[in-house]
Design a protein around this motif. Structure first.
Motif, PDB file in Angstrom:
ATOM      1  N   ILE A 108       9.849 -17.182  32.778  1.00  0.00           N
ATOM      2  CA  ILE A 108      11.219 -17.698  33.472  1.00  0.00           C
ATOM      3  C   ILE A 108      11.228 -19.141  33.096  1.00  0.00           C
ATOM      4  N   LEU A 109      10.075 -19.723  33.614  1.00  0.00           N
ATOM      5  CA  LEU A 109      10.034 -21.605  33.086  1.00  0.00           C
ATOM      6  C   LEU A 109      10.436 -21.439  31.675  1.00  0.00           C
ATOM      7  N   HIS A 110      10.298 -21.144  30.590  1.00  0.00           N
ATOM      8  CA  HIS A 110      10.352 -21.487  29.177  1.00  0.00           C
ATOM      9  C   HIS A 110      12.220 -20.749  28.569  1.00  0.00           C
ATOM     10  N   MET A 111      12.273 -19.884  29.693  1.00  0.00           N
ATOM     11  CA  MET A 111      13.626 -18.836  29.424  1.00  0.00           C
ATOM     12  C   MET A 111      14.801 -20.557  30.173  1.00  0.00           C
ATOM     13  N   LEU A 112      13.860 -21.067  31.303  1.00  0.00           N
ATOM     14  CA  LEU A 112      15.464 -21.353  32.060  1.00  0.00           C
ATOM     15  C   LEU A 112      15.181 -22.941  32.203  1.00  0.00           C
ATOM     16  N   TYR A 113      13.962 -23.336  32.252  1.00  0.00           N
ATOM     17  CA  TYR A 113      13.835 -24.573  32.123  1.00  0.00           C
ATOM     18  C   TYR A 113      13.673 -25.656  30.043  1.00  0.00           C
ATOM     19  N   LYS A 114      14.361 -26.138  29.732  1.00  0.00           N
ATOM     20  CA  LYS A 114      14.328 -26.726  28.111  1.00  0.00           C
ATOM     21  C   LYS A 114      13.972 -27.568  28.304  1.00  0.00           C
ATOM     22  N   ARG A 115      13.588 -28.741  29.552  1.00  0.00           N
ATOM     23  CA  ARG A 115      13.865 -30.302  29.078  1.00  0.00           C
ATOM     24  C   ARG A 115      13.027 -30.760  27.789  1.00  0.00           C
ATOM     25  N   TYR A 116      11.889 -29.813  28.078  1.00  0.00           N
ATOM     26  CA  TYR A 116      10.693 -30.088  26.608  1.00  0.00           C
ATOM     27  C   TYR A 116      10.631 -29.849  25.694  1.00  0.00           C
TER      28      TYR A 116
END
Length: 284
Positions: free
Chosen positions: A189-197
């Motif tokens: 879920i973190l990979h899919m939704l949060y793409k800052r880095y």
């Protein structure tokens, strides 16, 4: 405008804290899971103290003590307001976890591990969208992502797996293995939704290189490299702009390029690693 932004950040953090605390009481506790991170380490310490030493320790006290050192590092090296909002998340989650009643929706460990992990990941993302973290290993992930310019969530996942192996040795493998599924769902879920880095490379063939470059610069604060070439089909001079941007900026940038040059040919590539200077928007 600044006050409105601060209010939005506080709301996101409080909602994220409530969701995370409810997830612990509804899914994690019901399934006897370890959610990973410092919340999971706190539960591991609680359970160890209760089972082996017959001492009941409060969640909030342990969690706040564990987060003290990462918070101090974050305050110095990442950002002061970033750390204060993260502190609000940590304190609120800790208190709500002690205060909210337990509620059992399902006792199926597979459902608990999958949906609990998804909900936990969504709660963390709400904090990240507010430019804050849920504390603990998230502080560590942000710190190394800023320093190394890479997405470190997979490394945090491997660290959590190591902790869960210890939990398996102490309390049995079944719950520990289900907890790894929980953590895997959370990381996805973190990979899919949060793409800052996460990074993406833009290769743009255009007849308007100056306008396209200004669009990239204004949208991302990143630079670009200009190449001149010849289109093989028409035999006319073409311009190629090369730039690397964060994944969260890519769509907005491509939309801006389409506005200044609707005929531009854009190739967007996932970029695993870059070496050299890369601008990261600073935390406040």
């Amino acid at each position: 405008m600044k006050q409105k932004n601060d209010i939005q950040r506080i709301i996101l953090v409080l909602v994220g804290a409530f969701i995370m605390a409810m997830n612990i009481k509804v899914f994690v506790r019901a399934g006897d899971m370890f959610p990973g991170g410092f919340n999971g380490l706190t539960l591991l310490i609680q359970r160890t103290a209760s089972q082996y030493f017959h001492v009941e320790l409060p969640f909030s006290v342990i969690n706040l003590l564990l987060n003290a050192v990462p918070a101090a590092v974050s305050f110095r090296y990442i950002g002061k307001k970033f750390t204060l909002y993260s502190g609000l998340m940590i304190v609120t989650t800790s208190l709500l976890t002690d205060l909210l009643p337990s509620l059992e929706i399902t006792s199926d460990p597979l459902l608990i591990s999958v949906f609990g992990g998804i909900i936990n990941g969504c709660a963390i993302c709400l904090c990240l969208f507010a430019n804050a973290t849920s504390g603990g290993t998230d502080f560590i992930a942000i710190f190394f992502s800023e320093r190394k310019g890479i997405d470190t969530w997979n490394y945090i996942f491997m660290g959590n797996v190591a902790m869960l192996i210890i939990a398996g040795l102490l309390f049995g493998w079944e719950k520990s293995l289900y907890s790894i599924i929980f953590q895997f769902a959370n990381t996805q879920i973190l990979h899919m939704l949060y793409k800052r880095y996460q990074k993406q490379t833009l290769l743009i063939i255009t007849d308007h290189p100056n306008q396209v470059y200004k669009t990239i610069r204004n949208n991302t604060n990143h630079d670009a490299t200009h190449f001149r070439g010849v289109g093989c089909y028409e035999g006319q001079e073409k311009h190629l702009l090369y730039s690397v941007v964060s994944a969260e900026e890519a769509k907005r940038t491509i939309d801006g390029i389409r506005q200044v040059d609707p005929t531009a040919f854009i190739n967007c590539l996932n970029t695993e690693q870059i070496t050299g200077r890369f601008y990261n928007r600073p935390h406040d």
